[in-house]
Design an enzyme around this catalytic site. Sequence first.
Site, mmCIF file in Angstrom:
data_model
loop_
_atom_site.group_PDB
_atom_site.id
_atom_site.type_symbol
_atom_site.label_atom_id
_atom_site.label_comp_id
_atom_site.label_asym_id
_atom_site.label_seq_id
_atom_site.Cartn_x
_atom_site.Cartn_y
_atom_site.Cartn_z
ATOM 1 C CD GLU A 11 -2.806 -1.248 0.072
ATOM 2 O OE1 GLU A 11 -3.358 -0.200 -0.321
ATOM 3 O OE2 GLU A 11 -2.955 -2.350 -0.490
ATOM 4 C CB CYS A 12 4.080 1.974 1.409
ATOM 5 S SG CYS A 12 5.429 3.152 1.523
ATOM 6 N N GLY A 13 3.671 3.736 -1.570
ATOM 7 C CA GLY A 13 4.341 4.085 -2.821
ATOM 8 C C GLY A 13 5.852 3.982 -2.732
#
Length: 141
Positions: A11-13
């Site tokens: 979920e983390c860019g």
Amino acid sequence: MTTIVIYHNPECGTSRNTLALIRNSGVEPHVVEYLKTPPARALLIEMMGCAGLTPRQLLREKGTPYAELGLGDELLSDRALIDAMMEHPILINRPLVVTPLGVKLCRPSEAVLDILPDAQRGAFTKEDGEKVIDPSGRRVL
């Protein structure tokens, strides 16, 4: 064959960009979704030591129960901070990457380039459009 491990949150860019940079070097890393499978306490402590990080430096504030747990209190011991990370893995900042050249918290994502044993194999642009690697595999400064 080079073994690389990334403690990843899909979920983390920043984590996604780091994973893509590893793959751009021609290596398929071992991906550990640390929210589903957190590292054991001893391994977390070992990785912090290898990366030269204190528990406070590895502690994530944004999007976590950091404030509710009072983790901003500078009097809290390293043990208490590690206890909190063990109970709430979302408090572990990411991505942590382990390679034969070391361990690093890869924020920003291009910090992974310092510990990748293999060169980049082509151009790379982050999700936000920032060019990091040119078509020849060299870092864009």
